[in-house]
Design a protein around this motif. Structure first.
Motif, PDB file in Angstrom:
ATOM      1  N   ASP A  68       0.827  -1.207   0.000  1.00 17.67           N
ATOM      2  CA  ASP A  68       0.000   0.000   0.000  1.00 17.67           C
ATOM      3  C   ASP A  68       0.866   1.265   0.000  1.00 17.67           C
ATOM      4  OD1 ASP A  68      -1.971  -1.887   0.163  1.00 17.67           O
ATOM      5  OD2 ASP A  68      -2.871  -1.138   2.012  1.00 17.67           O
ATOM      6  N   LEU A  69       1.950   1.230   0.758  1.00 18.92           N
ATOM      7  CA  LEU A  69       2.883   2.363   0.742  1.00 18.92           C
ATOM      8  C   LEU A  69       3.456   2.573  -0.652  1.00 18.92           C
ATOM      9  CD1 LEU A  69       4.969   2.067   4.029  1.00 18.92           C
ATOM     10  CD2 LEU A  69       3.827   4.143   3.207  1.00 18.92           C
ATOM     11  N   LYS A  70       3.798   1.483  -1.315  1.00 20.09           N
ATOM     12  CA  LYS A  70       4.370   1.611  -2.655  1.00 20.09           C
ATOM     13  C   LYS A  70       3.391   2.319  -3.580  1.00 20.09           C
ATOM     14  CE  LYS A  70       6.659  -0.949  -6.348  1.00 20.09           C
ATOM     15  NZ  LYS A  70       7.211  -2.253  -6.796  1.00 20.09           N
ATOM     16  N   TYR A  71       2.133   1.919  -3.523  1.00 17.85           N
ATOM     17  CA  TYR A  71       1.130   2.575  -4.373  1.00 17.85           C
ATOM     18  C   TYR A  71       0.956   4.039  -3.968  1.00 17.85           C
ATOM     19  CZ  TYR A  71      -2.959   3.187  -7.273  1.00 17.85           C
ATOM     20  OH  TYR A  71      -3.828   3.633  -8.236  1.00 17.85           O
ATOM     21  N   ASN A  72       0.847   4.281  -2.684  1.00 13.49           N
ATOM     22  CA  ASN A  72       0.626   5.651  -2.212  1.00 13.49           C
ATOM     23  C   ASN A  72       1.773   6.577  -2.587  1.00 13.49           C
ATOM     24  OD1 ASN A  72      -1.867   5.053  -1.040  1.00 13.49           O
ATOM     25  ND2 ASN A  72      -0.966   4.543   0.948  1.00 13.49           N
ATOM     26  N   LEU A  73       3.004   6.081  -2.529  1.00 11.17           N
ATOM     27  CA  LEU A  73       4.158   6.905  -2.899  1.00 11.17           C
ATOM     28  C   LEU A  73       4.272   7.062  -4.410  1.00 11.17           C
ATOM     29  CD1 LEU A  73       6.811   5.532  -0.366  1.00 11.17           C
ATOM     30  CD2 LEU A  73       5.629   7.731  -0.263  1.00 11.17           C
ATOM     31  N   ALA A  74       3.862   6.028  -5.160  1.00 11.25           N
ATOM     32  CA  ALA A  74       4.044   6.053  -6.607  1.00 11.25           C
ATOM     33  C   ALA A  74       3.153   7.074  -7.300  1.00 11.25           C
ATOM     34  CB  ALA A  74       3.790   4.667  -7.191  1.00 11.25           C
ATOM     35  N   VAL A  75       2.013   7.432  -6.699  1.00 11.72           N
ATOM     36  CA  VAL A  75       1.149   8.431  -7.341  1.00 11.72           C
ATOM     37  C   VAL A  75       1.697   9.850  -7.164  1.00 11.72           C
ATOM     38  CG1 VAL A  75      -0.900   6.984  -7.005  1.00 11.72           C
ATOM     39  CG2 VAL A  75      -0.344   8.737  -5.307  1.00 11.72           C
ATOM     40  N   ASN A  76       2.680  10.008  -6.309  1.00 15.69           N
ATOM     41  CA  ASN A  76       3.298  11.308  -6.066  1.00 15.69           C
ATOM     42  C   ASN A  76       4.250  11.618  -7.231  1.00 15.69           C
ATOM     43  OD1 ASN A  76       4.963  13.440  -5.129  1.00 15.69           O
ATOM     44  ND2 ASN A  76       4.647  12.821  -3.007  1.00 15.69           N
ATOM     45  N   PRO A  77       4.088  12.735  -7.936  1.00 13.88           N
ATOM     46  CA  PRO A  77       4.981  13.031  -9.068  1.00 13.88           C
ATOM     47  C   PRO A  77       6.440  13.200  -8.676  1.00 13.88           C
ATOM     48  CG  PRO A  77       3.537  14.896  -8.579  1.00 13.88           C
ATOM     49  CD  PRO A  77       3.026  13.743  -7.774  1.00 13.88           C
ATOM     50  N   LEU A  78       6.718  13.401  -7.384  1.00 15.72           N
ATOM     51  CA  LEU A  78       8.113  13.463  -6.932  1.00 15.72           C
ATOM     52  C   LEU A  78       8.765  12.085  -6.903  1.00 15.72           C
ATOM     53  CD1 LEU A  78       7.781  16.004  -3.972  1.00 15.72           C
ATOM     54  CD2 LEU A  78       8.487  16.458  -6.341  1.00 15.72           C
ATOM     55  N   ARG A  79       7.956  11.015  -7.038  1.00 21.86           N
ATOM     56  CA  ARG A  79       8.441   9.632  -7.011  1.00 21.86           C
ATOM     57  C   ARG A  79       9.339   9.373  -5.787  1.00 21.86           C
ATOM     58  NH1 ARG A  79       5.087   9.693 -10.562  1.00 21.86           N
ATOM     59  NH2 ARG A  79       5.206   8.614 -12.583  1.00 21.86           N
ATOM     60  N   PRO A  80       8.834   9.663  -4.588  1.00 26.69           N
ATOM     61  CA  PRO A  80       9.683   9.499  -3.400  1.00 26.69           C
ATOM     62  C   PRO A  80      10.007   8.038  -3.129  1.00 26.69           C
ATOM     63  CG  PRO A  80       7.421   9.939  -2.773  1.00 26.69           C
ATOM     64  CD  PRO A  80       7.479  10.123  -4.249  1.00 26.69           C
ATOM     65  N   ALA A  81      11.126   7.800  -2.475  1.00 30.16           N
ATOM     66  CA  ALA A  81      11.549   6.463  -2.070  1.00 30.16           C
ATOM     67  C   ALA A  81      11.118   6.209  -0.631  1.00 30.16           C
ATOM     68  CB  ALA A  81      13.059   6.317  -2.194  1.00 30.16           C
ATOM     69  N   TYR A  82      10.738   4.978  -0.358  1.00 33.49           N
ATOM     70  CA  TYR A  82      10.450   4.555   1.015  1.00 33.49           C
ATOM     71  C   TYR A  82      11.739   4.306   1.775  1.00 33.49           C
ATOM     72  CZ  TYR A  82       9.721   0.762   4.466  1.00 33.49           C
ATOM     73  OH  TYR A  82       9.770  -0.040   5.576  1.00 33.49           O
ATOM     74  N   HIS A  83      12.716   3.678   1.125  1.00 34.08           N
ATOM     75  CA  HIS A  83      14.017   3.416   1.755  1.00 34.08           C
ATOM     76  C   HIS A  83      15.090   3.457   0.673  1.00 34.08           C
ATOM     77  CE1 HIS A  83      13.999  -1.278   1.087  1.00 34.08           C
ATOM     78  NE2 HIS A  83      13.743  -0.616  -0.006  1.00 34.08           N
ATOM     79  N   GLY A  84      16.345   3.242   1.065  1.00 31.59           N
ATOM     80  CA  GLY A  84      17.452   3.365   0.126  1.00 31.59           C
ATOM     81  C   GLY A  84      18.063   2.053  -0.303  1.00 31.59           C
ATOM     82  N   VAL A  85      17.389   0.938  -0.053  1.00 32.39           N
ATOM     83  CA  VAL A  85      17.953  -0.370  -0.392  1.00 32.39           C
ATOM     84  C   VAL A  85      17.560  -0.722  -1.823  1.00 32.39           C
ATOM     85  CG1 VAL A  85      18.117  -2.802   0.240  1.00 32.39           C
ATOM     86  CG2 VAL A  85      17.768  -1.065   2.021  1.00 32.39           C
ATOM     87  N   VAL A  86      18.511  -0.646  -2.735  1.00 25.99           N
ATOM     88  CA  VAL A  86      18.258  -0.897  -4.149  1.00 25.99           C
ATOM     89  C   VAL A  86      18.424  -2.382  -4.431  1.00 25.99           C
ATOM     90  CG1 VAL A  86      19.010  -0.376  -6.507  1.00 25.99           C
ATOM     91  CG2 VAL A  86      19.023   1.424  -4.745  1.00 25.99           C
ATOM     92  N   ALA A  87      17.515  -2.935  -5.222  1.00 27.52           N
ATOM     93  CA  ALA A  87      17.590  -4.356  -5.562  1.00 27.52           C
ATOM     94  C   ALA A  87      18.864  -4.641  -6.350  1.00 27.52           C
ATOM     95  CB  ALA A  87      16.371  -4.767  -6.373  1.00 27.52           C
ATOM     96  N   PRO A  88      19.579  -5.716  -6.019  1.00 27.64           N
ATOM     97  CA  PRO A  88      20.804  -6.043  -6.762  1.00 27.64           C
ATOM     98  C   PRO A  88      20.506  -6.395  -8.211  1.00 27.64           C
ATOM     99  CG  PRO A  88      20.187  -7.847  -5.294  1.00 27.64           C
ATOM    100  CD  PRO A  88      19.282  -6.704  -4.969  1.00 27.64           C
ATOM    101  N   ARG A  89      21.422  -6.017  -9.091  1.00 22.24           N
ATOM    102  CA  ARG A  89      21.307  -6.309 -10.513  1.00 22.24           C
ATOM    103  C   ARG A  89      22.578  -7.018 -10.982  1.00 22.24           C
ATOM    104  NH1 ARG A  89      17.500  -2.675 -13.155  1.00 22.24           N
ATOM    105  NH2 ARG A  89      18.623  -2.961 -15.115  1.00 22.24           N
TER     106      ARG A  89
END
Length: 427
Positions: free
Chosen positions: A160-181
């Motif tokens: 739910d947080l992901k959806y709520n943050l994603a509608v924000n045009p600033l595209r804010p991050a919940y945390h700083g842990v980036v998925a490994p690639r």
């Protein structure tokens, strides 16, 4: 509901173990909220998601309603109005505040909700420390249900947080842990699975939700199951081939939904300078072609499978194929909260974790299922219509919450969960 082995030891009820498990689950929920600003707790960007503040209060309401009020002598609610505000759907308990309007609740404040949690936690400690042995044995199944209920809401807090943050045009991050690639997905292979008469459902050992039983026998034809989920790169081929522009592979309801909602790609995807990007809980990132595709509806999963000339597995096929697989994978416990490429295990990969896998099975009761009497029987049984079953868990599911018999369920148009695809075929 069956219960866990925590309920009793040879000397009687395991008070220490019960309280330790309770505190562990409750602390895990609050750790998920540590990155949030107070404003993040109150957003509700669509009716299907809930504000984080509401989740925190509702799981406390569950313990208060089903354990404290009936069993702790002298228990006094912090605020009687919470019985109404934080009741989700239990009609036998009483009326509920409108689900789509949960984001309207500026009060109680976030601080007051945390005080509510503290109030309930202190009372639960008194109950577990002082209740008679017989009472503890009787309520242990409800306690375990409440803890698994809270783990479900841990996952919902993140989705739910992901959806709520994603509608924000600033595209804010919940945390700083980036998925490994950087790791390539192994080649997609096929596992041949024998059919015949097979036992499906929970066997009664340890905790399970009521919808996982009774255990029963089904007949399966021989089938084949893909050794890993479909990747982003593979789904990009579907998009490039006009998958969202042609009705040929879609169910009627699915094609209508695609047109009405103008779907052109999985939820959170957007084109940038000739590349696909997606919103993650760490902010915007290029789509990793080797990671499992996620945030798909059942309609999209089914259309992709038809486009490939394959199909989705039934939930019985999925459970039979996965029955002997170890509970290993990429879960909430890893702290990444995004799917990662599969490792080449030589057999079935990513059966558990990373993405919930849509099945071809409608969510319906197993033969002989009977909902429990009273309010607690509303937990699962009344939702057994108009939804599809998913299996396996995701990157935001707690590892200790999962079993091979676990049945998740969502409407076929739902996309905000970490839901993906594993293909199947007839042998």
């Amino acid at each position: 509901m069956t219960t866990s082995a925590l309920a009793a030891t040879a000397a009687g009820p395991d008070r220490v173990g019960l309280l330790a498990r309770y505190r562990d689950v409750r602390r895990a929920t609050e750790r998920l909220c540590e990155p949030l600003a107070v404003e993040d707790y109150v957003v509700q960007a669509m009716p299907d998601v809930s504000p984080t503040k509401w989740h925190l209060a509702h799981v406390s309401w569950f313990f208060e309603t089903f354990l404290l009020r009936p069993n702790l002598v002298g228990y006094e609610p912090l605020d009687p109005a919470y019985r109404y505000l934080f009741n989700s759907y239990y009609n036998a308990v009483g009326p509920q505040f409108s689900r789509p309007a949960r984001g309207h609740l500026s009060r109680p404040t976030v601080a007051e909700v945390y005080r509510y949690r503290t109030h309930v936690d202190a009372a639960m400690a008194r109950l577990l420390e002082t209740a008679e042995a017989g009472t503890l044995l009787r309520i242990a199944p409800l306690l375990e249900l409440g803890l698994n209920h809270e783990q479900q809401h841990q996952e919902l807090i993140l989705t739910d947080l992901k959806y709520n943050l994603a509608v924000n045009p600033l595209r804010p991050a919940y945390h700083g842990v980036v998925a490994p690639r950087g790791r390539s997905a192994p080649p997609l292979r096929w596992l041949d699975v024998a059919g015949g008469l097979q036992a499906i459902g929970h066997d009664g050992a340890g905790f399970a939700f009521d919808n996982e039983g009774p255990r029963h026998t089904v007949y399966l034809r021989p089938f084949r199951l893909a050794t890993r989920p479909v990747t982003n790169g593979e789904f990009m081929q579907f998009i490039a081939d006009g998958g969202y522009r042609s009705a040929a592979h879609w169910l009627s309801d699915g094609w209508r939904t695609v047109q009405e909602r103008a779907w052109q790609a999985p939820l959170y995807w957007e084109p940038r300078d000739g590349e696909w990007w997606t919103q993650t809980l760490a902010g915007p990132a290029p789509v990793d072609p080797h990671a499992p595709v996620t945030h798909l509806s059942y309609y999209e999963a089914d259309a992709y499978a038809r486009w490939q000339g394959r199909r989705l597995p039934t939930e019985q096929e999925w459970e039979h194929a996965a029955a002997d697989e170890p509970l290993r994978g990429h879960f909430q416990d890893d702290g990444v909260f995004h799917p990662v490429p599969a490792a080449d295990t030589g057999g079935l990969a990513q059966v558990f974790g990373d993405v919930w896998e849509w099945t071809a099975s409608a969510y319906a009761p197993y033969p002989g299922f009977r909902a429990a009497p009273g309010a607690i029987g509303e937990y699962n049984g009344k939702f057994m219509v108009s939804q599809m079953v998913l299996r396996g868990g995701s990157c935001v599911t707690p590892r200790s919450h999962l079993r091979v018999t676990y049945r998740n369920f969502f409407p076929p148009d739902a996309r905000w969960q970490f839901s993906g695809i594993r293909l199947a075929d007839d042998a």
